[in-house]
Design an enzyme around this catalytic site. Structure first.
Site, mmCIF file in Angstrom:
data_model
loop_
_atom_site.group_PDB
_atom_site.id
_atom_site.type_symbol
_atom_site.label_atom_id
_atom_site.label_comp_id
_atom_site.label_asym_id
_atom_site.label_seq_id
_atom_site.Cartn_x
_atom_site.Cartn_y
_atom_site.Cartn_z
ATOM 1 N N LEU A 1 0.817 -1.213 0.000
ATOM 2 C CA LEU A 1 0.000 0.000 0.000
ATOM 3 C C LEU A 1 0.851 1.264 0.000
ATOM 4 O O LEU A 1 0.326 2.370 -0.024
ATOM 5 C CB LEU A 1 -0.933 -0.003 1.218
ATOM 6 C CG LEU A 1 -1.805 -1.259 1.350
ATOM 7 C CD1 LEU A 1 -2.639 -1.184 2.619
ATOM 8 C CD2 LEU A 1 -2.700 -1.423 0.133
ATOM 9 N N ARG A 2 2.171 1.104 0.069
ATOM 10 C CA ARG A 2 3.140 2.213 0.002
ATOM 11 C C ARG A 2 3.039 3.172 1.182
ATOM 12 O O ARG A 2 3.480 4.315 1.088
ATOM 13 C CB ARG A 2 2.982 2.984 -1.309
ATOM 14 C CG ARG A 2 3.192 2.158 -2.573
ATOM 15 C CD ARG A 2 4.500 1.423 -2.587
ATOM 16 N NE ARG A 2 4.863 0.909 -3.919
ATOM 17 C CZ ARG A 2 5.834 0.034 -4.141
ATOM 18 N NH1 ARG A 2 6.537 -0.451 -3.121
ATOM 19 N NH2 ARG A 2 6.128 -0.374 -5.356
ATOM 20 N N ASP B 1 -0.743 -9.845 -5.387
ATOM 21 C CA ASP B 1 0.626 -9.313 -5.377
ATOM 22 C C ASP B 1 0.613 -7.851 -5.815
ATOM 23 O O ASP B 1 1.444 -7.398 -6.602
ATOM 24 C CB ASP B 1 1.552 -10.142 -6.276
ATOM 25 C CG ASP B 1 3.029 -9.877 -5.992
ATOM 26 O OD1 ASP B 1 3.328 -9.339 -4.911
ATOM 27 O OD2 ASP B 1 3.871 -10.195 -6.843
#
Length: 442
Positions: free
Chosen positions: A68-69, A309
């Site tokens: 999700l950064r 992924d």
């Protein structure tokens, strides 16, 4: 919509892989819980009725691999966009990897991430804590504190653990407390290439990753399991030989589960074409015999779960020569459709197809923060949590980069026509997503 609102999902084909239920029925929801499947509780008066005739009603999808950064890119509102992408794809629970900036190796970081995700009222978030500090492969993290903060397990993401002694100690510690360790099998020295080793990589001049990079790592992990008794989840298998080793390990009784990415399930190294950076993935795409073995293993249950992924990559990082491009692709909005596409091609019944993205991954991710399989994660049961996906199995859609909600617009499946369109996604009794053409009368 409020959590205390009452919803009635009416007349759909209710498919619950956990119980084997597959029949047309109503699903009644109140106070974040399912209060009836096939019948309504006495006095139940819905605030809204969702007309699901001709649609499939199933548990919300559980994705075991999503980046999700965040922490790291709060300024870009990455968490908001990626969680919105999740519910648009019918994903109501997702496991995020610890390779953020900074790494999820401190309880405070985990608590902040879970708080931010919870405040959005979109999908449920289950973080994996880093196995070692900074993912450096040296000092172990404080696993007990990270578990108390909300981690469902521990991972090293795609970072290498070169020191087998460190991995051995990590597994010993995890086994003592019953923690599950999530590992992607890849030898640190053999796995440094950018494409699968083979004729295509040789012809294109790309550094190849041999199959033994996966099998050597698997052999090491299995020996450590025999010694420690730790539970391990193997992430994103990529080869026929690796699948066979997992099959033998499970027959032996080792405590192993595993998953595969939608990319390896559908694509091969031939899809790289003329150095298409959208196909720059980790693990790399392998040959057709590997893909065929993966498809068969997912069908026969050797592979437990199918994952997206999801790895959003920005334009600048992808618009580079193939070997220099950042690996990764968006996947949250594609998981359901790609599962259905595989199930139809493999002639797998819908009940079993959906099990690979609901009940089976839920059993792996469950057991955290009071939300587990007993509470109904990954299933539709009376009294269980109301996480529901309603989709049209007959509708198809074309994958267009500009229509994706994720900030990562790169996907190997751009231009594909895929089956299954999500109409509604319900999380904790709230309507978290509604397709623009899915409005129904109250």
């Amino acid at each position: 919509m409020r959590r205390d609102a009452k919803l009635l999902v009416r007349g759909g084909r209710v498919v619950d892989p956990a119980s084997g239920f597959d029949d047309h029925a109503d699903v009644a929801i109140a106070d974040g819980r399912i209060v009836g499947v096939g019948g309504r509780a006495d006095g139940f008066a819905p605030d809204r009725v969702l007309d699901a005739r001709g649609l499939v009603v199933c548990p919300g999808l559980v994705d075991l691999a999503a980046r999700l950064r965040e922490p790291g890119q709060e300024h870009a509102h990455m968490l908001e966009s990626e969680m919105a992408a999740a519910v648009a794809g019918g994903v109501t629970s997702l496991v995020c990897l610890p390779d953020t900036e900074p790494v999820l190796d401190e309880p405070g970081l985990v608590e902040v991430l879970k708080f931010r995700a919870g405040s959005l009222h979109l999908a449920r978030l289950f973080p994996l804590g880093a196995l070692t500090r900074g993912l450096a492969g040296e000092a172990l993290t404080e696993m007990t504190e990270l578990t108390d903060a909300g981690c469902v397990g521990f991972s090293h993401a795609d970072a290498d653990i070169r020191d087998t002694l460190v991995l051995h100690r990590a597994l010993q510690y995890a086994a003592t407390f019953g923690y599950r360790v999530w590992l992607r099998p890849n030898d640190a020295w053999l796995g440094k290439g950018v494409a699968a080793k083979g004729p295509l990589a040789t012809r294109m001049g790309l550094a190849g990753v041999p199959v033994i990079a996966e099998t050597i790592a698997l052999a090491t992990i299995f020996e450590l399991l025999r010694d420690t008794g730790a539970r391990v989840h193997l992430c994103r298998l990529s080869s026929a030989a690796g699948v066979e080793l997992v099959r033998r390990a499970r027959a032996e009784g080792l405590p192993v589960t595993c998953d595969v990415s939608v990319n390896q399930l559908h694509l091969t190294d031939v899809d790289i074409g003329y150095f298409d950076a959208a196909m720059r993935l980790v693990p790399p795409l392998r040959q057709q015999r590997d893909r065929d073995a993966i498809r068969a293993a997912l069908a026969d249950g050797t592979i437990d779960a199918l994952v997206s992924d999801h790895t959003p990559v920005d334009e600048d990082a992808k618009t580079l020569p193939f070997a220099e491009a950042e690996p990764g692709a968006t996947g949250l909005e594609l998981l359901l459709s790609l599962a259905l596409h595989w199930g139809a091609a493999a002639k797998v019944p819908l009940l079993d197809t959906l099990a690979r993205v609901t009940a089976r991954p839920a059993a792996i991710a469950g057991g955290s923060a009071g939300v587990d399989v007993a509470a109904g994660l990954g299933r539709l049961c009376e009294g269980g949590i109301a996480d529901v996906c309603v989709f049209d199995p007959e509708a198809s859609w074309v994958v267009r980069r500009d229509a994706l909600r994720s900030q990562g617009k790169h996907t190997p499946f751009a231009g594909y026509e895929l089956p299954g369109r999500v109409r509604w996604t319900i999380v904790d009794g709230r309507l978290a997503y509604e397709a623009a053409d899915a409005a129904t009368p109250c």
